[in-house]
Design an enzyme around this catalytic site. Sequence first.
Site, PDB file in Angstrom:
ATOM      1  N   GLY A  69     -44.356   4.572   9.247  1.00 44.96           N
ATOM      2  CA  GLY A  69     -44.169   5.218  10.545  1.00 44.96           C
ATOM      3  C   GLY A  69     -45.445   5.148  11.350  1.00 44.96           C
ATOM      4  N   GLY A  71     -47.819   7.417  14.328  1.00 37.37           N
ATOM      5  CA  GLY A  71     -48.049   8.613  15.143  1.00 37.37           C
ATOM      6  C   GLY A  71     -48.958   8.257  16.301  1.00 37.37           C
ATOM      7  CB  THR A  72     -50.678  10.416  18.831  1.00 34.89           C
ATOM      8  OG1 THR A  72     -49.625  11.326  18.619  1.00 34.89           O
ATOM      9  CG2 THR A  72     -51.006  10.294  20.285  1.00 34.89           C
ATOM     10  CB  VAL A  75     -50.246   2.465  11.729  1.00 34.73           C
ATOM     11  CG1 VAL A  75     -48.979   1.778  11.214  1.00 34.73           C
ATOM     12  CG2 VAL A  75     -50.478   2.116  13.185  1.00 34.73           C
ATOM     13  CB  VAL A  76     -48.140   6.502   8.053  1.00 35.12           C
ATOM     14  CG1 VAL A  76     -48.125   6.974   6.606  1.00 35.12           C
ATOM     15  CG2 VAL A  76     -48.816   7.547   8.932  1.00 35.12           C
ATOM     16  CE  LYS A  92     -52.077  10.551  10.123  1.00 36.25           C
ATOM     17  NZ  LYS A  92     -51.692  11.960  10.095  1.00 36.25           N
ATOM     18  CG  ASP A 188     -48.996  19.959  16.493  1.00 37.74           C
ATOM     19  OD1 ASP A 188     -48.187  20.567  17.230  1.00 37.74           O
ATOM     20  OD2 ASP A 188     -49.081  18.725  16.471  1.00 37.74           O
TER      21      ASP A 188
END
Length: 401
Positions: A69, A71-72, A75-76, A92, A188
């Site tokens: 996946g 995210g901001t 990249v994972v 990550k 968060d």
Amino acid sequence: MAVSPLISQSPSSASVSTSTASKAKSLAVRSESQSATASHLNNATAALELAEQMNENVRRKYVKDNKLGEGTYAVVYLGHLRDTPSSLVAIKKIKVNAEYRDGLSMDAIREIKYLQELSHPNIIALHDVFSSKDQNLNLVLEYLPLGDLEMLIKDGNIQYGVADVKAWMGMLARGVWFCHENFVLHRDIKPNNLLIASDGEVKLADFGLARSFADPYMNMTHQVITRWYRPPELLYGARQYSAVVDVWSMGMVFAELLLRVPFVAGNTDMDQIAKISEAFGTPTEENWPGVTRLPNYVPPGDRITPLQGREFFLRQFPTAGPLGADLLMSMTTLDPCKRSSVRQILQHAWWMSEPKPTFKESLPRKSGGSKKMGNDLSRRAGEDSEGRFKNAARQLDFGVK
Ligand code: AMP
């Protein structure tokens, strides 16, 4: 030659790597603080070489596989231990951003700093950190294969009941309690950041907005927490706030688990305040002394909703029962001074009341698992929230920490 970051926390390697790392660090520090004699320069060079070698050793421990996946800021990837391919990890890889002078975002620094400090069954584990050949930073995290709570909430094929909600909320509360006991605010909390391990354990992840709160008079940014989970004091611009900002977010997660749709979903910060006021009552000096002095406070005009009581929570969340409704009310109290702490939440009678929380191994899970029947909390129709959970807080300015 650039110095590679070195952090190692995996149970197998932590003691060895940490002691060697501190030796390397003290070597480097010593050579900096003393005059630049030839022997000290030699020490510094030796320290850098040692650091490079250690980074290489950590890097070689892992093999990166397919992408999981994005995210901001990262990249994972799925990964595994080179020596034991059945041991899976998530790697990550932090995106290098030209905006940051040193190429590292604050999110990455925060995530490493706090995950290094926090070791708890309900907090994602950070095993290692290494830099790759292109100088990108890689965080080696515990692999959590069962998705996140947002996926479960949104998946119409998955049925779950209040005993399951109690189990998920219990795991969330224990993770947040551990953060707060260690003076760390997560800032968060939302279903999308609650990842699920193969045994059903929920783990608090994504510490990119976390910070410590040991000094209560320190000014902090109010532009944290994804809007739908953000408490009213932050929406009103409070610069000094406490750990109960996370408790409000927990309340929003609780409400969403019960309703299967976000409870207060504003389109803008002003709209969020309006929706919170409509749902829970308009903040006033009577129910929240001092609210009108907050920097971004806006008078509500003529439309004043009275503060909601127990009956409202019971009517809105009947499946929670009287004790569950009472607990939710204590998490979503407008005045932060009257909102429960996570310690008080864990002592609430709801956890001991029937039904007991589901055992983690028996919790509903994504794909492949059997569907649970009965006592289901059904999704409210017509409120698809696709794409609306996109790290809203991150797009804001982080001038004040
Ligand atoms: P993030 O940047 O943390 O939001 O991660 C982006 C995506 O990668 C998430 O939505 C997950 O799908 C996946 N992911 C992140 N961390 C893990 C993990 N530890 N185990 C499995 N998948 C993960």
